[in-house]
Each structure stands twice: as structure tokens, then as C-alpha cells.
Enzyme design. Structure first.
Site, mmCIF file in Angstrom:
data_model
loop_
_atom_site.group_PDB
_atom_site.id
_atom_site.type_symbol
_atom_site.label_atom_id
_atom_site.label_comp_id
_atom_site.label_asym_id
_atom_site.label_seq_id
_atom_site.Cartn_x
_atom_site.Cartn_y
_atom_site.Cartn_z
ATOM 1 N N ARG A 12 44.932 99.528 -8.169
ATOM 2 C CA ARG A 12 46.058 99.029 -7.376
ATOM 3 C C ARG A 12 45.511 97.971 -6.431
ATOM 4 O O ARG A 12 45.143 98.259 -5.294
ATOM 5 C CB ARG A 12 46.687 100.203 -6.621
ATOM 6 C CG ARG A 12 47.894 99.859 -5.758
ATOM 7 C CD ARG A 12 48.466 101.148 -5.165
ATOM 8 N NE ARG A 12 49.578 100.898 -4.282
ATOM 9 C CZ ARG A 12 49.463 100.594 -2.990
ATOM 10 N NH1 ARG A 12 48.284 100.498 -2.425
ATOM 11 N NH2 ARG A 12 50.556 100.397 -2.270
ATOM 12 N N SER B 23 57.366 105.117 -9.712
ATOM 13 C CA SER B 23 57.544 105.741 -8.395
ATOM 14 C C SER B 23 59.019 105.960 -8.127
ATOM 15 O O SER B 23 59.817 105.030 -8.292
ATOM 16 C CB SER B 23 57.007 104.825 -7.292
ATOM 17 O OG SER B 23 55.625 104.649 -7.448
ATOM 18 N N LYS C 148 50.045 102.570 2.544
ATOM 19 C CA LYS C 148 51.062 101.693 1.956
ATOM 20 C C LYS C 148 51.932 101.135 3.071
ATOM 21 O O LYS C 148 52.592 101.894 3.779
ATOM 22 C CB LYS C 148 51.897 102.505 0.964
ATOM 23 C CG LYS C 148 52.950 101.705 0.215
ATOM 24 C CD LYS C 148 53.647 102.620 -0.794
ATOM 25 C CE LYS C 148 54.984 102.103 -1.256
ATOM 26 N NZ LYS C 148 54.914 100.958 -2.160
#
Ligand code: TZP
Ligand code: MG
Length: 222
Positions: A45, A117, A146
Site C-alpha cells: 500500500r 473495504s 490512514k
């Protein structure tokens, strides 16, 4: 990949980008330690100011893919379908803002893993109907990893989505550490996804091992 294999793979899902890796360790080193400690799935990521782009990002993905392959652990790319195809990763993970789920499935083909998600029951049903292989639910707990994370949803959200959407593997994410891994799985998740609990750990191998033990014992008593 069979659904039962995906369920197994979700047990300890370690996610990392180069900027998450701390204590002077490269992402390759961090991921290798995580694999040695028992990570069962890995996601690249790569996000944020100063993160890798272009061919550097591709070369990094290719190195991580080959590391994961040596441990027979599925390697997933966040957001970037093209990078997934170029690096021959095992799958793609997308969020609600990353485009159409059915389109993503079409683009990557039926043999790759697609993770999505979700935050609500409606999103979970939609993802399942449009070709998701597993759902990521979170943030379960508060996280500072995040930037645009929604409010921490608690384990009740996992319970709720599990009640309404049965035939799909689920992984919890967000603020999970070794003390919390068990309750996330007890709530109905098949595993835990973590970033900082491994990437920021003094000893990522030991951290992954403890998480994997906690997740494993919660799974076996479910
Ligand atoms: N999606 C929801 S929370 C989160 C993502 C990517 C960040 C999880 O990071 P950490 O460090 O395990 O809380
Ligand atoms: Mg995304």
C-alpha cells in the site's frame, strides 16, 4: 484461489508501504521479517508524499512479490490494477472511492483475489454481488495510519456485517494490536490486518509471531 484458502490467508494480513516502515528498516526487510513471523497475506500500500512512483514502485512490487512467493503467501496490491497486473501480484484491494467493483473484477480476471473495504452492510452486500473475494472492515479501532479514516467502528460493526453477509471472508483493520486481535476474530472476522503493529514494531518478526499466535488461537476456538 478457493474461499477456504482465502480464509486461511486472512489470518494475519500485514500491510505496508515504504513510508510505514520505521526503525531504519526497508520495506523488503520489514516484509521478510513479517513473513518469518507468520504473516499469511501481504499488501503493498504505497501512499503519501514521497512514496515510490513509476518504475521504482514497480520494481519494489516485483521484489515483494518474489519474497512472498518464497513463503507461499499471497501478495496483494492496494488500489492500482495496472501495477497488480505488471507485477503479477496475486490480487488487488480497493476501497469505496477506487472505482467500480465489477470493473475492477473484469480488469484483473477471475483468477486474482479481489478485496474491498466496506463500512456498511449495504456496501458489504454490494461488494459481494460485484465480485469481491473478501471484505476489509474498519477502522475497528482508532488509527492514525490512514489520514481519511472514518470513525472507529468497534467490533460491533464486524458482528453486524457478519450477521447480514455470510458467505464471504472478512478481515478487520485499524488500530489492531496483539491485545485486540482475539476479540476482532471472536466478533466474526477471519483474521486481522495490521500496518503499524508490525511496521513500527521494534522487532517486526516477534510482533508478527505474537499477532499470529493470538489470531490463531482465536480462530481455533471460534
Ligand atoms: N484502512 C482502515 S484503517 C487503516 C486502513 C488502511 C489503517 C490501519 O493501520 P494501523 O496502523 O494498523 O491502524
Ligand atoms: Mg484505496
Amino acid at each position: 484461489m478457493k474461499q477456504s484458502d482465502i480464509i486461511q490467508a486472512l489470518r494475519l494480513y500485514v500491510i505496508a508501504g515504504t513510508l510505514n516502515c520505521k526503525n531504519g528498516r526497508s520495506i523488503e526487510e520489514t516484509v521478510e521479517r513479517a513473513l518469518q513471523g507468520g504473516a499469511t497475506m501481504v499488501q503493498f500500500r504505497e501512499k503519501g508524499h514521497g512514496s515510490l512512483t513509476g518504475s521504482d514502485k514497480l520494481q519494489c512490487a516485483i521484489r515483494l512479490k518474489s519474497l512472498c512467493a518464497a513463503y507461499r503467501v499471497p501478495f496483494i496490491i492496494n488500489d492500482d490494477a495496472e501495477l497488480m497486473l505488471l507485477s503479477d501480484a496475486d490480487g488487488l484491494h480497493i476501497g469505496q472511492d477506487d472505482g467500480d467493483i465489477a470493473e475492477a473484477r473484469k480488469r484483473i480476471g477471475v483468477n486474482k483475489i479481489l478485496g474491498v473495504s466496506v463500512y456498511t452492510v449495504a456496501e458489504a452486500k454490494h461488494a459481494l454481488q460485484n465480485g469481491a473475494d473478501y471484505l476489509g472492515i474498519g477502522p475497528v479501532y482508532e488509527t492514525s495510519t490512514k489520514e481519511d479514516a472514518k470513525q472507529a467502528a468497534g467490533i460491533v460493526r464486524i458482528q453486524l456485517i457478519r450477521e447480514h453477509v455470510q458467505n464471504i471472508p472478512i478481515v478487520g483493520i485499524g488500530g489492531i494490536n496483539e491485545d485486540r486481535a482475539g476479540e476482532v476474530i471472536k466478533a466474526g472476522a477471519d483474521g486481522v490486518a495490521v500496518i503499524t503493529a508490525v511496521t513500527d514494531a521494534g522487532r517486526p518478526l516477534a510482533a508478527a509471531r505474537r499477532l499470529s499466535e493470538k489470531a490463531g488461537s482465536a480462530c481455533s476456538t471460534n
